[in-house]
Design a protein around this motif. Structure first.
Motif, mmCIF file in Angstrom:
data_model
loop_
_atom_site.group_PDB
_atom_site.id
_atom_site.type_symbol
_atom_site.label_atom_id
_atom_site.label_comp_id
_atom_site.label_asym_id
_atom_site.label_seq_id
_atom_site.Cartn_x
_atom_site.Cartn_y
_atom_site.Cartn_z
ATOM 1 N N ARG A 182 0.814 -1.208 0.000
ATOM 2 C CA ARG A 182 0.000 0.000 0.000
ATOM 3 C C ARG A 182 0.851 1.264 0.000
ATOM 4 O O ARG A 182 0.505 2.255 -0.644
ATOM 5 N N LYS A 183 1.979 1.216 0.717
ATOM 6 C CA LYS A 183 2.863 2.380 0.700
ATOM 7 C C LYS A 183 3.463 2.586 -0.689
ATOM 8 O O LYS A 183 3.662 3.728 -1.131
ATOM 9 N N GLY A 184 3.718 1.531 -1.392
ATOM 10 C CA GLY A 184 4.297 1.620 -2.734
ATOM 11 C C GLY A 184 3.247 1.725 -3.821
ATOM 12 O O GLY A 184 3.607 1.638 -5.003
ATOM 13 N N ARG A 185 1.979 1.846 -3.419
ATOM 14 C CA ARG A 185 0.880 1.928 -4.389
ATOM 15 C C ARG A 185 0.893 0.719 -5.327
ATOM 16 O O ARG A 185 0.822 0.831 -6.535
ATOM 17 N N TRP A 186 1.039 -0.430 -4.716
ATOM 18 C CA TRP A 186 0.969 -1.735 -5.360
ATOM 19 C C TRP A 186 2.163 -2.020 -6.280
ATOM 20 O O TRP A 186 2.104 -2.921 -7.110
ATOM 21 N N ALA A 187 3.219 -1.261 -6.082
ATOM 22 C CA ALA A 187 4.487 -1.556 -6.758
ATOM 23 C C ALA A 187 5.539 -1.776 -5.670
ATOM 24 O O ALA A 187 5.696 -0.922 -4.770
ATOM 25 N N VAL A 188 6.244 -2.900 -5.753
ATOM 26 C CA VAL A 188 7.197 -3.257 -4.692
ATOM 27 C C VAL A 188 8.467 -3.829 -5.298
ATOM 28 O O VAL A 188 8.486 -4.297 -6.446
ATOM 29 N N THR A 189 9.536 -3.784 -4.496
ATOM 30 C CA THR A 189 10.787 -4.462 -4.833
ATOM 31 C C THR A 189 10.920 -5.674 -3.914
ATOM 32 O O THR A 189 10.887 -5.530 -2.685
ATOM 33 N N VAL A 190 11.056 -6.836 -4.510
ATOM 34 C CA VAL A 190 11.094 -8.088 -3.758
ATOM 35 C C VAL A 190 12.520 -8.638 -3.758
ATOM 36 O O VAL A 190 13.161 -8.708 -4.813
ATOM 37 N N THR A 191 12.995 -9.028 -2.598
ATOM 38 C CA THR A 191 14.309 -9.669 -2.468
ATOM 39 C C THR A 191 14.097 -11.168 -2.343
ATOM 40 O O THR A 191 13.355 -11.638 -1.471
ATOM 41 N N LEU A 192 14.765 -11.922 -3.222
ATOM 42 C CA LEU A 192 14.591 -13.367 -3.306
ATOM 43 C C LEU A 192 15.874 -14.093 -2.933
ATOM 44 O O LEU A 192 16.971 -13.654 -3.285
ATOM 45 N N TRP A 193 15.745 -15.217 -2.265
ATOM 46 C CA TRP A 193 16.866 -16.101 -1.951
ATOM 47 C C TRP A 193 16.756 -17.350 -2.816
ATOM 48 O O TRP A 193 15.787 -18.117 -2.723
ATOM 49 N N LYS A 194 17.729 -17.538 -3.690
ATOM 50 C CA LYS A 194 17.781 -18.679 -4.617
ATOM 51 C C LYS A 194 16.523 -18.797 -5.471
ATOM 52 O O LYS A 194 16.176 -19.903 -5.939
ATOM 53 N N ASP A 195 15.821 -17.690 -5.691
ATOM 54 C CA ASP A 195 14.565 -17.697 -6.456
ATOM 55 C C ASP A 195 13.565 -18.687 -5.876
ATOM 56 O O ASP A 195 12.711 -19.231 -6.595
ATOM 57 N N GLN A 196 13.661 -18.881 -4.573
ATOM 58 C CA GLN A 196 12.778 -19.833 -3.900
ATOM 59 C C GLN A 196 11.993 -19.197 -2.766
ATOM 60 O O GLN A 196 10.841 -19.569 -2.528
ATOM 61 N N VAL A 197 12.617 -18.263 -2.054
ATOM 62 C CA VAL A 197 12.010 -17.688 -0.859
ATOM 63 C C VAL A 197 12.040 -16.172 -0.959
ATOM 64 O O VAL A 197 13.081 -15.585 -1.304
ATOM 65 N N VAL A 198 10.900 -15.526 -0.656
ATOM 66 C CA VAL A 198 10.840 -14.069 -0.568
ATOM 67 C C VAL A 198 11.339 -13.663 0.815
ATOM 68 O O VAL A 198 10.745 -14.035 1.839
ATOM 69 N N GLN A 199 12.443 -12.923 0.838
ATOM 70 C CA GLN A 199 13.025 -12.508 2.107
ATOM 71 C C GLN A 199 12.547 -11.135 2.562
ATOM 72 O O GLN A 199 12.424 -10.877 3.759
ATOM 73 N N ARG A 200 12.316 -10.251 1.600
ATOM 74 C CA ARG A 200 12.008 -8.871 1.952
ATOM 75 C C ARG A 200 11.137 -8.261 0.854
ATOM 76 O O ARG A 200 11.332 -8.541 -0.320
ATOM 77 N N VAL A 201 10.171 -7.419 1.272
ATOM 78 C CA VAL A 201 9.324 -6.676 0.336
ATOM 79 C C VAL A 201 9.427 -5.203 0.706
ATOM 80 O O VAL A 201 9.081 -4.811 1.831
ATOM 81 N N GLU A 202 9.904 -4.368 -0.255
ATOM 82 C CA GLU A 202 10.076 -2.936 -0.015
ATOM 83 C C GLU A 202 9.133 -2.141 -0.919
ATOM 84 O O GLU A 202 8.927 -2.510 -2.089
ATOM 85 N N PRO A 203 8.563 -1.078 -0.409
ATOM 86 C CA PRO A 203 7.635 -0.291 -1.240
ATOM 87 C C PRO A 203 8.356 0.411 -2.381
ATOM 88 O O PRO A 203 9.471 0.913 -2.218
ATOM 89 N N GLY A 204 7.721 0.419 -3.572
ATOM 90 C CA GLY A 204 8.281 1.119 -4.712
ATOM 91 C C GLY A 204 9.542 0.458 -5.239
ATOM 92 O O GLY A 204 9.800 -0.734 -5.028
ATOM 93 N N TYR A 205 10.333 1.282 -5.936
ATOM 94 C CA TYR A 205 11.603 0.778 -6.482
ATOM 95 C C TYR A 205 12.710 1.013 -5.468
ATOM 96 O O TYR A 205 12.849 2.123 -4.927
ATOM 97 N N ALA A 206 13.503 -0.006 -5.211
ATOM 98 C CA ALA A 206 14.597 0.107 -4.230
ATOM 99 C C ALA A 206 15.796 -0.660 -4.743
ATOM 100 O O ALA A 206 15.673 -1.643 -5.472
ATOM 101 N N GLU A 207 16.969 -0.190 -4.356
ATOM 102 C CA GLU A 207 18.222 -0.869 -4.681
ATOM 103 C C GLU A 207 19.005 -1.090 -3.405
ATOM 104 O O GLU A 207 18.904 -0.315 -2.455
ATOM 105 N N GLY A 208 19.797 -2.124 -3.425
ATOM 106 C CA GLY A 208 20.698 -2.348 -2.294
ATOM 107 C C GLY A 208 20.464 -3.683 -1.620
ATOM 108 O O GLY A 208 19.486 -3.864 -0.904
ATOM 109 N N VAL A 209 21.352 -4.641 -1.880
ATOM 110 C CA VAL A 209 21.314 -5.927 -1.198
ATOM 111 C C VAL A 209 22.757 -6.279 -0.856
ATOM 112 O O VAL A 209 23.648 -6.168 -1.695
ATOM 113 N N HIS A 210 22.984 -6.665 0.382
ATOM 114 C CA HIS A 210 24.345 -6.812 0.889
ATOM 115 C C HIS A 210 24.540 -8.173 1.541
ATOM 116 O O HIS A 210 23.594 -8.784 2.056
#
Length: 780
Positions: A183-211
């Motif tokens: 809802r904060k991203g107005r139904w657009a989110v950036t999803v962080t995936l582990w091995k394309d198997q598990v969703v680890q994190r959902v961030e509103p809108g477009y985001a960069e940065g994985v460490h």
């Protein structure tokens, strides 16, 4: 317990320094007297708080002491007020405490005036970036009253349509924040995936940065590299002493501590988890992040560090059959181990190879890739336990040898780890026996003259591993040490730096007036013996691998680890730590284990490669192999190629340079016609030819594995006009082999260059030719 005179013992960690004190001695002053500089800006007035220390409680069998807070004087009002005002618990001010009984003290890194120097920076490597964690941007259809699906089901469908991802699971932590992010991203989110198997994190809108974090957990040090998983860049590197040192300086001591203390394993587990968390905080703070930004980590360590990190009792690794709880790679959630990364962060541990060849050596092999080479490559990770591998693309063997902590400065009279004030480089004039040294923290070489005052940074506190290797090698080259490791008694008359107490000799490297502690820094007979034992263990392991591989020489040597970065390959070759090899083919690669962890962090396919490599490598169990034996301990146990052209010049001493002056850089002359490594005629036509005993037929059933030195002996002898194996007027039929170098000096290598074959001969009657025992390598 205090000794018979009532003097308590103080043990300081992580330096390992210890000593007896007068009862009631001030802790700050006592630590400085033992060479451990604790910071104190206020000069002991209990106002700056920089001298904080931790009193360890419990029984420490390694040090044979019981430590307790009551063994220091109780805090007085000024100290209590300071600690209370600043919210400090579990610590004491060293300037305010007095030592009443035996006590073990940990000096935190922030309280150390001379911070630890750890040469474990990441090296530049070409790594294809394809990590286990990635980010994708997706737009999700909004929730609608006619759509009964949940937000997670709509996100699943959007990911399947846009990115062809199916069968996804969601981490509970990501599910908790899913609706807010959509809802904060107005139904657009950036999803962080582990091995394309598990969703680890959902961030509103477009985001960069994985460490991610690559961590090498060593017995002595822990090093962490913070990496950008999108670019592969190393953003920060942090290191610290392994806090488990307080429970034992070597691996077996920690196994014993876990066996003897009911909570020992849990304490060591918590200690290493806290250390990794602390490194994660420091690394992320340097780039304006928090540990919550770490979504993936790869950790490596030897088998005992591996088990303790997982909270597994390593007791089975303390004796045969050295059984691992698991040798497979391990994937865990970071929070399950107590690691304060992102709540959905993952941790991967590389596979172990065998009971005492752990994930850290797998990482070294992954980084150095001997399995992809055509040449015979020897990889040695030198530490308290040395792991080594030998082979090429056709096969790879590995083994481990218990070298002990001598190479890292422990078990040495004035040994210490590599920190400011430690002597790291040594050159000794062969004529005067005066030393030139280099101290960590002071760039210039320091002459041995006693009449010039030294700045504080040039005053030595002890000797680190590379320094003890070089001083022993230099004493041997100067003739002050015999090939069997004993001090030459005649040298006491030549220089006051060589002195004897009975038949036990020592060399004064730094006088009391020039040292930082006010006491002389010496190299004793027992120090030389400790180095001989350590190098003999290393030699025996390598020789066993060479015998199994049926080769007589290696084509390339790689020295890994922090100690491998400091060591001078030439001095290591002189002492027989490593087999003879052209010096330009000996490379120190630094923290290869940390680099291997970083490779596995940045490239998912390399984790599968590491697993394949660990299973493909054949392990040789040195502890149970009948052919593994500690050889005699003369310094040159491989060949003669690193010996100077004249072991003892007429004075005696090292041969002068062409200008008639000793070489100021400490480089030693080689026989005429030698190559850059000092190998006399190493490229001759007889290289690799089996060696026969002079004057006897060859009765061996198979070639010996480590006898390449005979060709060098023969060619050096022939270049001087001699005939190798000549019985009349030449070499004696029995007794030590003596070859002539090009300048006429003797190259004395012991009996026939093969220490394994001479082991049984050393007990025979004295040689009738020269009046000395076989294998001693002495001149008549």
């Amino acid at each position: 317990m205090a000794d018979e005179s009532g003097r308590p013992q103080l043990v300081l960690m992580p330096s390992g320094r210890r000593g007896r004190l007068d009862p009631g001695a001030n802790l700050l002053e006592a630590a400085r007297g033992l060479g451990v500089e604790i910071e104190s800006i206020c000069g002991g007035r209990q106002t700056c708080g920089k001298c904080q220390v931790i009193v360890e409680t419990g029984r420490y069998a390694k040090h044979a002491i019981d430590s307790d807070e009551s063994h220091l004087s109780p805090p007085e009002q000024t100290e209590r007020s300071y600690l209370s005002e600043h919210g400090i618990t579990g610590r004491r001010l060293a300037c305010a405490a007095r030592v009443l009984d035996d006590v073990l003290i940990t000096v935190p890194e922030e309280s150390q005036a001379r911070k630890q120097v750890i040469a474990k920076a990441a090296t530049e490597r070409a790594i294809e970036v394809d990590p286990a964690v990635r980010q994708v941007y997706v737009e999700v259809p909004p929730a609608h009253v006619d759509d009964a699906r949940g937000d997670w089901q709509r996100l699943q469908a959007a990911l399947a349509e846009a990115w062809k991802l199916s069968g996804l699971a969601v981490d509970p932590e990501a599910l908790r924040g899913l609706q807010h992010a959509l809802r904060k991203g107005r139904w657009a989110v950036t999803v962080t995936l582990w091995k394309d198997q598990v969703v680890q994190r959902v961030e509103p809108g477009y985001a960069e940065g994985v460490h991610g974090l690559a961590v090498d957990i060593g017995t002595t040090t822990v090093v962490a590299h913070l990496c950008d998983l999108r670019t592969g860049a190393v953003l920060a590197t942090e290191s610290m002493m392994n806090p488990q040192v307080r429970y034992g300086e070597d691996l077996m001591s920690r196994v014993s501590y876990g066996m003897s203390e009911p909570q020992g394993v849990e304490r060591m587990h918590r200690a290493i988890v806290r250390a990794v968390n602390e490194l994660a905080v420091k690394a992320t703070e340097r780039v304006g992040l928090t540990p919550a930004s770490i979504l993936d980590a790869v950790l490596v360590g030897n088998t005992i560090m591996h088990h303790l990190l997982l909270g597994i009792d390593p007791v089975e690794l303390g004796g045969t059959p050295f059984a691992l709880a698991t040798s497979d790679p391990v994937d865990r959630k970071a929070r399950e181990l107590g690691l304060d990364f992102h709540p959905a962060g993952r941790v991967h541990l590389l596979p172990c190879i065998a009971g005492h060849v752990g994930a850290d050596h797998t990482a070294v092999l992954l980084a150095e890739s001997p399995h992809l080479q055509d040449e015979q490559m020897l990889v040695i990770d030198v530490g308290t336990n040395a792991e080594m591998s030998l082979g090429n693309r056709r096969g790879l063997l590995c083994a481990s040898s218990p070298t002990g902590p001598a190479f890292e400065g422990a078990q040495i009279t004035h040994g210490q780890r590599a920190a400011p004030g430690a002597i790291e480089r040594v050159r000794i004039d062969p004529l005067s026996l005066e030393p030139r040294i280099r101290v960590i923290g002071h760039e210039a070489w320091i002459e041995g003259a006693e009449n010039e005052p030294l700045p504080p940074s040039a005053r030595a506190t002890g000797i680190c591993g590379s320094g003890i290797i070089e001083v022993v090698a230099e004493l041997y080259l100067a003739g002050a040490l015999r090939p069997d490791g004993r001090f030459e008694e005649s040298f006491a008359a030549r220089s006051p730096r060589v002195r004897f107490a009975g038949r036990s000799g020592e060399y004064v490297l730094v006088s009391a007036e020039q040292s930082a502690t006010g006491a002389p820094i010496v190299v004793t007979q027992s120090d030389v013996r400790a180095i001989q034992l350590a190098k003999a263990a290393l030699y025996a392991g390598v020789k066993l691998l060479m015998a199994r591989t049926e080769i007589r020489a290696v084509e390339r040597i790689v020295l890994a680890g922090a100690f491998g970065s400091y060591i001078d390959p030439r001095h290591a070759m002189i002492l027989g730590m490593i087999p003879d090899c052209a010096l330009d083919r000996v490379h120190a690669v630094g923290n290869a284990a940390g680099d291997g962890a970083r490779i596995a962090l940045l490239n998912l396919s390399q984790r599968a490669e590491a697993e394949r490599l660990a299973r493909w490598t054949r392990h040789v169990q040195t502890a149970t192999d009948p052919s593994f034996r500690m050889p005699p301990m003369p310094f040159r146990t491989w060949t003669t190629s690193c010996r100077p052209g004249r072991r003892r010049p007429p004075n005696p001493g090292r041969a002068p340079t062409a200008e008639g002056e000793p070489n100021p850089e400490g480089d030693h002359e080689r026989p005429t016609g030698s190559d850059d490594a000092g190998n006399a005629g190493a490229d001759g036509p007889d290289e690799g030819r089996p060696v026969r005993r002079p004057g006897r037929p060859d009765r061996r059933r198979r070639p010996r594995a480590a006898a390449p030195g005979h060709d060098a002996l023969r060619r050096a002898d022939e270049s001087a006009g001699g005939r190798y194996g000549r019985r009349r007027g030449g070499l004696p039929r029995r007794g030590p082999v003596r070859a002539r170098s090009a300048d006429g000096g003797q190259i004395d290598e012991g009996r026939h260059g093969d220490p394994a074959s001479q082991a049984g001969r050393d007990r025979r009657a004295p040689d009738r030719h020269d009046g000395h025992r076989h294998g001693q390598g002495r001149h008549p």
